[in-house]
Design a protein around this motif. Structure first.
Motif, PDB file in Angstrom:
ATOM      1  N   LEU A   1      -5.653   3.554  -7.123  1.00  0.00           N
ATOM      2  CA  LEU A   1      -7.004   3.149  -6.720  1.00  0.00           C
ATOM      3  C   LEU A   1      -7.926   4.352  -6.581  1.00  0.00           C
ATOM      4  CD1 LEU A   1      -6.119   0.360  -4.122  1.00  0.00           C
ATOM      5  CD2 LEU A   1      -7.168   0.058  -6.378  1.00  0.00           C
ATOM      6  N   LEU A   2      -7.397   5.464  -6.082  1.00  0.00           N
ATOM      7  CA  LEU A   2      -8.218   6.682  -5.982  1.00  0.00           C
ATOM      8  C   LEU A   2      -8.630   7.162  -7.369  1.00  0.00           C
ATOM      9  CD1 LEU A   2      -6.403   8.725  -3.181  1.00  0.00           C
ATOM     10  CD2 LEU A   2      -8.669   7.682  -3.061  1.00  0.00           C
TER      11      LEU A   2
ATOM     12  N   TRP B   1       0.851  -1.193   0.000  1.00  0.00           N
ATOM     13  CA  TRP B   1       0.000   0.000   0.000  1.00  0.00           C
ATOM     14  C   TRP B   1       0.890   1.248   0.000  1.00  0.00           C
ATOM     15  CZ3 TRP B   1      -4.983   0.075  -1.073  1.00  0.00           C
ATOM     16  CH2 TRP B   1      -5.709  -1.097  -0.912  1.00  0.00           C
ATOM     17  N   ASP B   2       1.576   1.452  -1.141  1.00  0.00           N
ATOM     18  CA  ASP B   2       2.436   2.620  -1.268  1.00  0.00           C
ATOM     19  C   ASP B   2       1.682   3.738  -1.988  1.00  0.00           C
ATOM     20  OD1 ASP B   2       2.286   1.606  -3.803  1.00  0.00           O
ATOM     21  OD2 ASP B   2       4.390   1.015  -3.929  1.00  0.00           O
ATOM     22  N   HIS B   3       2.392   4.840  -2.257  1.00  0.00           N
ATOM     23  CA  HIS B   3       1.743   5.985  -2.909  1.00  0.00           C
ATOM     24  C   HIS B   3       1.201   5.616  -4.280  1.00  0.00           C
ATOM     25  CE1 HIS B   3       4.363   7.897   0.106  1.00  0.00           C
ATOM     26  NE2 HIS B   3       3.467   8.859   0.115  1.00  0.00           N
TER      27      HIS B   3
ATOM     28  N   SER C   1       4.974  10.109  -7.907  1.00  0.00           N
ATOM     29  CA  SER C   1       5.758   9.414  -6.884  1.00  0.00           C
ATOM     30  C   SER C   1       7.193   9.203  -7.329  1.00  0.00           C
ATOM     31  CB  SER C   1       5.096   8.073  -6.534  1.00  0.00           C
ATOM     32  OG  SER C   1       5.019   7.233  -7.674  1.00  0.00           O
TER      33      SER C   1
ATOM     34  N   ILE D   1      -2.089   3.600  -3.832  1.00  0.00           N
ATOM     35  CA  ILE D   1      -3.185   4.411  -3.281  1.00  0.00           C
ATOM     36  C   ILE D   1      -3.717   5.394  -4.319  1.00  0.00           C
ATOM     37  CG2 ILE D   1      -3.758   6.187  -1.586  1.00  0.00           C
ATOM     38  CD1 ILE D   1      -1.797   4.770   0.323  1.00  0.00           C
ATOM     39  N   PHE D   2      -2.806   6.111  -5.003  1.00  0.00           N
ATOM     40  CA  PHE D   2      -3.260   7.080  -6.002  1.00  0.00           C
ATOM     41  C   PHE D   2      -3.898   6.376  -7.203  1.00  0.00           C
ATOM     42  CE2 PHE D   2      -0.182  10.169  -4.054  1.00  0.00           C
ATOM     43  CZ  PHE D   2      -1.129  11.136  -3.740  1.00  0.00           C
TER      44      PHE D   2
ATOM     45  N   ALA E   1       0.154   8.924  -9.354  1.00  0.00           N
ATOM     46  CA  ALA E   1       0.381   7.527  -8.981  1.00  0.00           C
ATOM     47  C   ALA E   1       1.781   7.057  -9.345  1.00  0.00           C
ATOM     48  CB  ALA E   1      -0.670   6.633  -9.641  1.00  0.00           C
TER      49      ALA E   1
END
Length: 285
Positions: A230-231, A222-224, A271, A227-228, A267
């Motif tokens: 999936l967002l 669950w890195d940046h 990053s 997360i980005f 994402a």
């Protein structure tokens, strides 16, 4: 710096300058009759830049300019490849739906992406840990390209809406040419439909990218980037649901598209930019 990169930079610069000169001449009453067909040399220059950029990307990604050769990748090469894909879609689409006024913007984007790739070439990559990893990377870049094209079309829609709200003659030079048939002679409804076709295609490819990433990542991190990604997927899903169930269009739809594209850009490119440029360290993926 490869010869292909230099050729791409020069071709994009020449395209941007020529397209700007044509746009300025088209704004003059005396040159109005020729403004409808600004295609020609600048189209050829743009294609030359695209071809040269493709060669530069291949040489750079394969590390053929290194001794010994090795695969390199990073945020700037990812951006360069994304812009190259957007230009590829434009080249195909322009044969059916000519959009010559986009040539200057695309040339500037192409030149900027080539220059960034030269300034930040990325890092050497070890052999992929999973046979699915290369497919995951290709799908990820493809989703970037599809959403990039969708954003470009959405920007045209936004400009067209602005023109419709303007009084005759107010700020006309700042907006793309439009007539009774829409923007650049393309009906607005058709342009809107094209925009969401690219969103839908990008959403399918992004979904496949996330599924593959989850499949071969052991364990899932669950890195940046995750997360980005999936967002952005959730935002695009919400946009498509709103579009099909509530008929979202105009500003509401484009805002969702811009937010989703921004999150997707963060994402990987965002990053990686932080890691490579701000923190100056490497990371896998």
């Amino acid at each position: 710096m490869t010869v292909a990169s230099v050729v791409a930079l020069l071709a994009y610069a020449a395209t941007a300058v020529r397209a700007q000169v044509i746009a300025g001449a088209a704004a003059l009453p005396a040159s109005a009759p020729t403004a409808a067909a600004p295609r020609g040399l600048e189209g050829g220059l743009l294609m030359l830049g695209w071809l040269a950029q493709g060669v530069a990307i291949a040489v750079h990604a394969a590390g053929l300019d290194l001794d010994p050769p090795g695969t390199r990748f990073g945020f700037a090469p990812a951006l360069s490849l994304t812009v190259w894909l957007v230009l590829a879609v434009y080249a195909i689409e322009s044969r059916v739906l000519p959009l010559p006024a986009l040539q200057r913007v695309l040339a500037l984007l192409g030149g900027a992406s080539v220059a960034l790739a030269l300034a930040f070439p990325g890092e050497l990559r070890a052999h992929a840990g999973s046979p699915w990893a290369p497919i995951h990377w290709v799908l990820g870049i493809a989703s970037y390209g599809l959403f990039g094209v969708a954003v470009l079309h959405a920007a045209l829609l936004r400009k067209a809406e602005q023109r419709l709200r303007l009084k005759p003659g107010a700020g006309a030079r700042a907006l793309p040419p439009q007539n009774a048939h829409g923007v650049f002679g393309l009906p607005l409804l058709r342009l809107e439909k094209l925009t969401f076709r690219f969103v839908e295609a990008g959403f399918v490819v992004l979904s496949a990218t996330i599924v593959l990433g989850w499949w071969f990542a052991t364990p899932w991190r669950w890195d940046h980037k995750a997360i980005f990604s999936l967002l952005s997927w959730a935002v695009f899903a919400g946009l498509l649901v709103g579009r099909h169930s509530r008929g979202w269009r105009g500003r509401q739809a484009t805002r969702w598209l811009y937010v989703g594209a921004g999150l997707l850009l963060l994402a990987y490119v965002g990053s990686r930019f932080v890691l490579e440029v701000l923190l100056q360290r490497s990371a896998l993926g």
